[in-house]
Design an enzyme around this catalytic site. Sequence first.
Site, PDB file in Angstrom:
ATOM      1  N   HIS A 118       1.241  10.668  10.706  1.00  0.00           N
ATOM      2  CA  HIS A 118       0.503  10.914   9.461  1.00  0.00           C
ATOM      3  C   HIS A 118      -0.347   9.667   9.180  1.00  0.00           C
ATOM      4  O   HIS A 118       0.054   8.549   9.531  1.00  0.00           O
ATOM      5  CB  HIS A 118       1.541  11.120   8.350  1.00  0.00           C
ATOM      6  CG  HIS A 118       1.004  11.613   7.050  1.00  0.00           C
ATOM      7  ND1 HIS A 118       0.346  10.792   6.161  1.00  0.00           N
ATOM      8  CD2 HIS A 118       1.047  12.836   6.474  1.00  0.00           C
ATOM      9  CE1 HIS A 118       0.016  11.503   5.083  1.00  0.00           C
ATOM     10  NE2 HIS A 118       0.428  12.746   5.253  1.00  0.00           N
ATOM     11  N   ASP A 191       9.312   6.945   9.567  1.00  0.00           N
ATOM     12  CA  ASP A 191       8.721   7.711   8.482  1.00  0.00           C
ATOM     13  C   ASP A 191       9.550   8.989   8.389  1.00  0.00           C
ATOM     14  O   ASP A 191       9.392   9.902   9.207  1.00  0.00           O
ATOM     15  CB  ASP A 191       7.252   7.991   8.813  1.00  0.00           C
ATOM     16  CG  ASP A 191       6.620   8.980   7.852  1.00  0.00           C
ATOM     17  OD1 ASP A 191       7.341   9.514   6.985  1.00  0.00           O
ATOM     18  OD2 ASP A 191       5.405   9.232   7.982  1.00  0.00           O
ATOM     19  N   GLN A 194       9.565  14.048   6.557  1.00  0.00           N
ATOM     20  CA  GLN A 194       9.879  15.438   6.920  1.00  0.00           C
ATOM     21  C   GLN A 194      11.307  15.587   7.427  1.00  0.00           C
ATOM     22  O   GLN A 194      11.791  16.705   7.570  1.00  0.00           O
ATOM     23  CB  GLN A 194       8.898  15.939   7.996  1.00  0.00           C
ATOM     24  CG  GLN A 194       7.451  15.931   7.568  1.00  0.00           C
ATOM     25  CD  GLN A 194       7.174  16.873   6.393  1.00  0.00           C
ATOM     26  OE1 GLN A 194       7.957  17.778   6.097  1.00  0.00           O
ATOM     27  NE2 GLN A 194       6.070  16.638   5.703  1.00  0.00           N
ATOM     28  N   LYS A 217       9.261  15.818  -1.424  1.00  0.00           N
ATOM     29  CA  LYS A 217       9.479  16.701  -0.264  1.00  0.00           C
ATOM     30  C   LYS A 217      10.965  17.058  -0.136  1.00  0.00           C
ATOM     31  O   LYS A 217      11.338  17.874   0.687  1.00  0.00           O
ATOM     32  CB  LYS A 217       8.983  16.016   1.008  1.00  0.00           C
ATOM     33  CG  LYS A 217       7.468  15.794   0.982  1.00  0.00           C
ATOM     34  CD  LYS A 217       6.951  15.246   2.268  1.00  0.00           C
ATOM     35  CE  LYS A 217       5.581  14.635   2.128  1.00  0.00           C
ATOM     36  NZ  LYS A 217       4.483  15.611   2.296  1.00  0.00           N
ATOM     37  N   CYS A 354      -3.603  15.444   7.437  1.00  0.00           N
ATOM     38  CA  CYS A 354      -3.562  13.964   7.406  1.00  0.00           C
ATOM     39  C   CYS A 354      -3.095  13.410   8.755  1.00  0.00           C
ATOM     40  O   CYS A 354      -2.346  12.419   8.794  1.00  0.00           O
ATOM     41  CB  CYS A 354      -2.682  13.432   6.286  1.00  0.00           C
ATOM     42  SG  CYS A 354      -3.243  13.908   4.664  1.00  0.00           S
TER      43      CYS A 354
HETATM   44  C1  LIG Z   1       5.216  12.637   7.979  1.00  0.00           C
HETATM   45  C2  LIG Z   1       4.642  12.218   6.654  1.00  0.00           C
HETATM   46  N1  LIG Z   1       4.489  10.921   6.389  1.00  0.00           N
HETATM   47  C3  LIG Z   1       3.993  10.479   5.226  1.00  0.00           C
HETATM   48  C4  LIG Z   1       3.593  11.368   4.250  1.00  0.00           C
HETATM   49  C5  LIG Z   1       3.065  10.841   2.963  1.00  0.00           C
HETATM   50  O1  LIG Z   1       3.945  11.159   1.925  1.00  0.00           O
HETATM   51  P1  LIG Z   1       3.554  10.893   0.397  1.00  0.00           P
HETATM   52  O2  LIG Z   1       2.188  11.494   0.204  1.00  0.00           O
HETATM   53  O3  LIG Z   1       4.613  11.601  -0.372  1.00  0.00           O
HETATM   54  O4  LIG Z   1       3.575   9.416   0.195  1.00  0.00           O
HETATM   55  C6  LIG Z   1       3.700  12.735   4.485  1.00  0.00           C
HETATM   56  C7  LIG Z   1       3.223  13.705   3.491  1.00  0.00           C
HETATM   57  O5  LIG Z   1       2.665  14.722   3.826  1.00  0.00           O
HETATM   58  C8  LIG Z   1       4.263  13.173   5.712  1.00  0.00           C
HETATM   59  O6  LIG Z   1       4.418  14.471   5.969  1.00  0.00           O
END
Ligand SMILES: Cc1ncc(COP(=O)(O)O)c(C=O)c1O
Length: 397
Positions: A118, A191, A194, A217, A354
């Site tokens: 991401h 990270d 998910q 999430k 993203c």
């Molecule tokens: C794998 C992953 N990393 C980071 C993020 C960013 O999360 P947040 O927007 O809640 O900070 C997301 C959100 O879609 C994600 O799916």
Amino acid sequence: MNAPTRINSALNVRDQFPAIAGWHYLDSAATAQKPQAVIDAITEAYSRDYATVHRGVYERSASMTDAYERSRAAASKLIGGQANELIFTRGATEAINLVARMLPKEGRTRVLVSQLEHHSNIVPWQLAGYEVDAVPLTPEGQIDLDAAERMLTEEHRVVAFAHVSNVLGSLLDARRAAEIAHSKGALLLLDGCQAVPRLPVDVSTIGADFYAFSAHKLYGPTGIGCLWGRSHLLASMPPWQGGGAMIDAVTFERTTFLDPPARFEAGTPHIVGAVGLHAAVNWVQNLSLDAIHAHECALVSEARDALRGIPGVTLYGPEDSAGIVSFNVDGVHPHDTATILDDAGVAVRAGHHCAQPLMRWLGLEATARASFAAHSDSSDIEALVRGIEQVKRVFAK
Ligand SMILES: Cc1ncc(COP(=O)(O)O)c(C=O)c1O
């Protein structure tokens, strides 16, 4: 089309989610809907228990402080950590930015990420002045850990990987990733955006050094997330934002700071967000993350079988992806697919998610993505299949 095997929801929690009545919500990877228990906890925190934290001497403030700190302990325990190892942030994005900005580089200037990250796990490292190297993927769409092993050098300070891909659902062999990172003296940041809502996570079994996730999430509120880090690493990091709540003593000449986690939480925090997060943690733990994981794996396999049976549908990612299925309908832009599905009462995400470097690897500009949650069931997949058949009828004209 082959008739898919129908999986009856073993969890039966759909009626706990008031906002999805009559709707097929398949966008939980973007943000999860909230169970009534979380909505109630937030309502009660504002309507009955509300006060500031850490500063008030009156009883209401003391009990709100307790609730805030109990949430920290619960969120950290959820992933196998201790209370003093967890910093509340605005979300996973801010958690990764915090590490990228404040972790002393110790003469190492590179970070190893992967092709499927991401943007939140790419851009913060660039902004913090790291050289970013990207590990390729296997043909199935997993991070290629053999390649990671070959690419890692003693110039890398951090290996930063998604525990589960938000586009392909690929599940990382996190223990092996930790072993690889540590073999060259690098740190492993996962990270976990998910992963935390979908499977049991234990940072100590994995051997991770940092772990980031977002409450929204995990069936909790927006505006709050978590950075877990090993305590000696957090202690090595200077504060990144100054203000109230993070100081020990302030003079015009010099300020001293509290220890982590308070050192990294300047200003009045998201008090009720923490209460909502705690309710969400309790909610997933009551169901059990093992059960949620098994449920979502069954739905993924049912969905993949059903979609594979529709001529002209291409599936991406590994067969055993965790809760997430990306696909395209030949000759149809995913935005059109998602718009027609919306008319049919099915919410899917369409776009680059993203993850533009991953789209380039797939040779695409965008995909449609169906993502599952504890409340999903076969009726969602049946509606998705009917919607895709409608997409094909519209574009056949
Ligand atoms: C794998 C992953 N990393 C980071 C993020 C960013 O999360 P947040 O927007 O809640 O900070 C997301 C959100 O879609 C994600 O799916």
